[in-house]
Design a protein around this motif. Structure first.
Motif, PDB file in Angstrom:
ATOM      1  N   LEU A  13      -6.040  -0.981  -1.198  1.00 41.06           N
ATOM      2  CA  LEU A  13      -6.010  -1.965  -0.363  1.00 41.06           C
ATOM      3  C   LEU A  13      -6.182  -3.379  -0.989  1.00 41.06           C
ATOM      4  CD1 LEU A  13      -7.886  -0.454   2.755  1.00 41.06           C
ATOM      5  CD2 LEU A  13      -5.592  -0.109   2.022  1.00 41.06           C
ATOM      6  N   GLY A  14      -7.316  -3.533  -1.798  1.00 42.02           N
ATOM      7  CA  GLY A  14      -7.365  -4.937  -2.394  1.00 42.02           C
ATOM      8  C   GLY A  14      -6.472  -5.428  -3.096  1.00 42.02           C
ATOM      9  N   PRO A  15      -6.026  -4.907  -4.101  1.00 42.74           N
ATOM     10  CA  PRO A  15      -4.729  -5.318  -4.879  1.00 42.74           C
ATOM     11  C   PRO A  15      -3.885  -5.679  -4.224  1.00 42.74           C
ATOM     12  CG  PRO A  15      -5.734  -3.272  -5.909  1.00 42.74           C
ATOM     13  CD  PRO A  15      -6.479  -3.347  -4.622  1.00 42.74           C
ATOM     14  N   CYS A  16      -3.469  -5.279  -2.857  1.00 36.42           N
ATOM     15  CA  CYS A  16      -2.272  -5.581  -1.889  1.00 36.42           C
ATOM     16  C   CYS A  16      -2.414  -6.855  -1.130  1.00 36.42           C
ATOM     17  CB  CYS A  16      -1.816  -4.432  -1.280  1.00 36.42           C
ATOM     18  SG  CYS A  16      -1.131  -3.075  -1.974  1.00 36.42           S
ATOM     19  N   VAL A  17      -3.727  -7.513  -1.374  1.00 34.15           N
ATOM     20  CA  VAL A  17      -4.017  -8.588  -0.619  1.00 34.15           C
ATOM     21  C   VAL A  17      -3.795  -9.802  -1.628  1.00 34.15           C
ATOM     22  CG1 VAL A  17      -5.826 -10.038   0.735  1.00 34.15           C
ATOM     23  CG2 VAL A  17      -5.598  -7.424   1.061  1.00 34.15           C
ATOM     24  N   TYR A  18      -3.082 -10.663  -1.344  1.00 33.30           N
ATOM     25  CA  TYR A  18      -2.756 -11.906  -2.018  1.00 33.30           C
ATOM     26  C   TYR A  18      -3.991 -12.935  -2.106  1.00 33.30           C
ATOM     27  CZ  TYR A  18       1.800 -10.179  -1.520  1.00 33.30           C
ATOM     28  OH  TYR A  18       3.112  -9.360  -1.758  1.00 33.30           O
ATOM     29  N   GLU A  19      -4.224 -13.508  -3.036  1.00 34.21           N
ATOM     30  CA  GLU A  19      -5.164 -14.355  -3.037  1.00 34.21           C
ATOM     31  C   GLU A  19      -5.325 -15.470  -1.786  1.00 34.21           C
ATOM     32  OE1 GLU A  19      -7.089 -17.834  -6.135  1.00 34.21           O
ATOM     33  OE2 GLU A  19      -5.967 -16.296  -7.072  1.00 34.21           O
ATOM     34  N   GLY A  20      -6.270 -15.751  -1.133  1.00 36.98           N
ATOM     35  CA  GLY A  20      -6.421 -16.690  -0.112  1.00 36.98           C
ATOM     36  C   GLY A  20      -5.946 -16.050   1.255  1.00 36.98           C
ATOM     37  N   GLN A  21      -5.363 -14.924   0.875  1.00 34.83           N
ATOM     38  CA  GLN A  21      -4.828 -14.144   2.245  1.00 34.83           C
ATOM     39  C   GLN A  21      -5.825 -13.354   3.064  1.00 34.83           C
ATOM     40  OE1 GLN A  21      -2.209 -10.899   1.543  1.00 34.83           O
ATOM     41  NE2 GLN A  21      -0.883 -11.390   3.076  1.00 34.83           N
ATOM     42  N   GLU A  22      -5.800 -13.358   4.207  1.00 35.49           N
ATOM     43  CA  GLU A  22      -6.814 -12.641   5.152  1.00 35.49           C
ATOM     44  C   GLU A  22      -6.018 -11.608   5.892  1.00 35.49           C
ATOM     45  OE1 GLU A  22      -9.555 -13.554   8.792  1.00 35.49           O
ATOM     46  OE2 GLU A  22      -9.754 -14.910   7.252  1.00 35.49           O
ATOM     47  N   VAL A  50       0.944  -1.135  -0.044  1.00 35.41           N
ATOM     48  CA  VAL A  50       0.132   0.144   0.155  1.00 35.41           C
ATOM     49  C   VAL A  50       0.961   1.263   0.022  1.00 35.41           C
ATOM     50  CG1 VAL A  50      -1.745   1.332   1.191  1.00 35.41           C
ATOM     51  CG2 VAL A  50      -2.158  -0.999   1.207  1.00 35.41           C
ATOM     52  N   VAL A  51       1.819   1.337   0.857  1.00 36.02           N
ATOM     53  CA  VAL A  51       2.845   2.536   0.787  1.00 36.02           C
ATOM     54  C   VAL A  51       3.379   2.689  -0.389  1.00 36.02           C
ATOM     55  CG1 VAL A  51       4.919   3.301   2.035  1.00 36.02           C
ATOM     56  CG2 VAL A  51       3.228   2.524   3.374  1.00 36.02           C
ATOM     57  N   ARG A  52       3.807   1.722  -1.069  1.00 35.66           N
ATOM     58  CA  ARG A  52       4.482   1.897  -2.167  1.00 35.66           C
ATOM     59  C   ARG A  52       3.594   2.218  -3.499  1.00 35.66           C
ATOM     60  NH1 ARG A  52      10.234   1.533  -2.415  1.00 35.66           N
ATOM     61  NH2 ARG A  52      10.600   0.600  -0.320  1.00 35.66           N
ATOM     62  N   ALA A  53       2.404   2.029  -3.309  1.00 33.10           N
ATOM     63  CA  ALA A  53       1.333   2.288  -4.348  1.00 33.10           C
ATOM     64  C   ALA A  53       1.064   3.812  -4.349  1.00 33.10           C
ATOM     65  CB  ALA A  53       0.137   1.425  -4.330  1.00 33.10           C
ATOM     66  N   ASP A  54       1.091   4.314  -3.064  1.00 34.43           N
ATOM     67  CA  ASP A  54       0.737   5.921  -2.890  1.00 34.43           C
ATOM     68  C   ASP A  54       1.586   6.450  -1.444  1.00 34.43           C
ATOM     69  OD1 ASP A  54      -0.286   8.352  -2.852  1.00 34.43           O
ATOM     70  OD2 ASP A  54      -2.346   7.596  -3.039  1.00 34.43           O
ATOM     71  N   PRO A  55       2.655   6.508  -1.752  1.00 32.62           N
ATOM     72  CA  PRO A  55       3.742   6.838  -0.661  1.00 32.62           C
ATOM     73  C   PRO A  55       3.283   8.235  -0.070  1.00 32.62           C
ATOM     74  CG  PRO A  55       4.987   6.640  -2.405  1.00 32.62           C
ATOM     75  CD  PRO A  55       3.726   6.159  -2.931  1.00 32.62           C
ATOM     76  N   ALA A  56       2.898   9.256  -0.738  1.00 25.45           N
ATOM     77  CA  ALA A  56       2.492  10.497  -0.476  1.00 25.45           C
ATOM     78  C   ALA A  56       1.059  10.567   0.469  1.00 25.45           C
ATOM     79  CB  ALA A  56       2.237  11.412  -1.618  1.00 25.45           C
ATOM     80  N   ARG A  94     -10.659  11.503   4.678  1.00 29.13           N
ATOM     81  CA  ARG A  94     -10.638  11.737   3.315  1.00 29.13           C
ATOM     82  C   ARG A  94      -9.406  10.677   2.713  1.00 29.13           C
ATOM     83  NH1 ARG A  94      -7.677  13.880  -0.625  1.00 29.13           N
ATOM     84  NH2 ARG A  94      -6.190  14.929   0.829  1.00 29.13           N
ATOM     85  N   LEU A  95      -8.273  10.867   3.561  1.00 33.46           N
ATOM     86  CA  LEU A  95      -7.050  10.220   2.951  1.00 33.46           C
ATOM     87  C   LEU A  95      -7.469   8.734   3.027  1.00 33.46           C
ATOM     88  CD1 LEU A  95      -4.357  12.177   4.900  1.00 33.46           C
ATOM     89  CD2 LEU A  95      -4.649  12.001   2.427  1.00 33.46           C
ATOM     90  N   TYR A  96      -8.202   8.122   3.725  1.00 29.86           N
ATOM     91  CA  TYR A  96      -8.287   6.751   3.800  1.00 29.86           C
ATOM     92  C   TYR A  96      -9.338   6.479   2.558  1.00 29.86           C
ATOM     93  CZ  TYR A  96      -5.927   4.977   7.856  1.00 29.86           C
ATOM     94  OH  TYR A  96      -4.936   4.521   8.823  1.00 29.86           O
ATOM     95  N   THR A  97     -10.196   7.412   2.418  1.00 25.73           N
ATOM     96  CA  THR A  97     -11.027   7.086   0.961  1.00 25.73           C
ATOM     97  C   THR A  97     -10.325   7.084  -0.177  1.00 25.73           C
ATOM     98  OG1 THR A  97     -12.910   8.218   2.084  1.00 25.73           O
ATOM     99  CG2 THR A  97     -12.777   8.131  -0.391  1.00 25.73           C
ATOM    100  N   VAL A  98      -9.204   8.123  -0.316  1.00 27.01           N
ATOM    101  CA  VAL A  98      -8.231   8.005  -1.272  1.00 27.01           C
ATOM    102  C   VAL A  98      -7.325   6.588  -1.317  1.00 27.01           C
ATOM    103  CG1 VAL A  98      -5.977   9.178  -2.068  1.00 27.01           C
ATOM    104  CG2 VAL A  98      -7.900  10.601  -1.409  1.00 27.01           C
ATOM    105  N   LEU A  99      -7.150   6.080  -0.313  1.00 29.48           N
ATOM    106  CA  LEU A  99      -6.324   4.942  -0.392  1.00 29.48           C
ATOM    107  C   LEU A  99      -7.138   3.548  -0.281  1.00 29.48           C
ATOM    108  CD1 LEU A  99      -3.255   5.022   0.176  1.00 29.48           C
ATOM    109  CD2 LEU A  99      -3.726   4.426   2.538  1.00 29.48           C
ATOM    110  N   GLY A 100      -8.398   3.735  -0.289  1.00 29.97           N
ATOM    111  CA  GLY A 100      -9.253   2.586  -0.133  1.00 29.97           C
ATOM    112  C   GLY A 100      -9.015   1.525  -1.451  1.00 29.97           C
ATOM    113  N   PRO A 101      -9.233   2.078  -2.692  1.00 29.43           N
ATOM    114  CA  PRO A 101      -9.127   1.151  -3.816  1.00 29.43           C
ATOM    115  C   PRO A 101      -7.669   0.660  -3.841  1.00 29.43           C
ATOM    116  CG  PRO A 101      -9.976   3.418  -4.207  1.00 29.43           C
ATOM    117  CD  PRO A 101      -9.569   3.634  -3.182  1.00 29.43           C
TER     118      PRO A 101
END
Length: 162
Positions: A121-130, A89-95, A112-119
Motif C-alpha cells: 500500500l505505502g509504495p502506491c501512495v505518491y509523495e504529498g498524496q493523501e 496495488v492491483v498491479r503489484a499483486d493481482p492474485a 490474512r489477505l489484507y496482511t499480505v497486501l499491507g506492505p
C-alpha cells in the motif's frame, strides 16, 4: 452498467440512486453511500463473471479520468487518485487483490489477505498524496479495477468467463 460507466462523482451519483427504489421498503427512506454502493455493484459483477478464475489483465490500466469534469475539481481529482492508487496495488499483486474481492467479507482469510497486501500500500501512495479508505472501500475499488481492466483492456479473458 450505464450508471457504473459514468465518472464517479457527486454529479453522477443520481444515476446510481435510480437503481435503488424506496418502494422496496415497508417504511422509511433508502439512503446509501455512493462509493460503497458502487463498490458493491462492481464486487457482484466481478464475482459473477470472474469469481472462479482470475481473468487475464491487459498491460495498461483503464482510463480513470474518462468523463471527469473539466477543469478537474477537487472531488474528481480524489476519485482519480483513489483509482490510480488501487490500480497500483492491483498491479503489484493481482492474485491477492482478486482473492480479496472473492473471499467472504469479514473472514479470517480476508484479514490474512489484507496482511499480505499491507506492505504494497505505502509504495502506491505518491509523495504529498493523501488516500483515505476502509477495507470495504478498498475491496470495492479492487473489484472495479479488476473488472474494468478485464473487460475494457486489451487482454482477452480466459475461456469460460464470457
Amino acid at each position: 452498467m450505464a450508471a457504473l460507466s459514468l465518472f464517479p462523482s457527486e454529479a453522477n451519483a443520481g444515476a446510481l440512486g435510480k437503481l435503488a427504489n424506496d418502494d422496496c421498503l415497508a417504511a422509511g427512506e433508502l439512503r446509501f453511500n455512493t462509493l460503497l454502493f458502487r463498490g458493491g455493484l462492481y464486487t457482484a459483477l466481478y464475482r459473477e463473471r470472474f469469481g472462479r478464475q482470475m481473468p487475464a489483465l491487459p498491460q495498461g490500466p483503464a482510463n480513470f479520468s474518462a468523463g471527469a469534469p473539466q477543469p478537474l475539481d477537487a472531488d474528481a481529482a480524489k476519485a482519480i487518485a483513489l483509482r490510480e492508487f488501487g490500480e497500483c496495488v492491483v498491479r503489484a499483486d493481482p492474485a491477492t487483490a482478486h482473492a480479496i474481492v472473492t473471499v467472504r467479507i469479514g473472514s479470517a482469510e480476508e484479514a490474512r489477505l489484507y496482511t499480505v497486501l499491507g506492505p504494497l500500500l505505502g509504495p502506491c501512495v505518491y509523495e504529498g498524496q493523501e488516500v483515505k479508505f476502509s477495507k470495504t472501500v478498498l475491496s470495492g475499488l479492487f473489484a472495479e479495477i479488476l473488472y474494468r481492466d478485464a473487460t475494457e483492456g486489451s487482454a482477452t479473458p480466459p475461456a469460460g468467463n464470457n
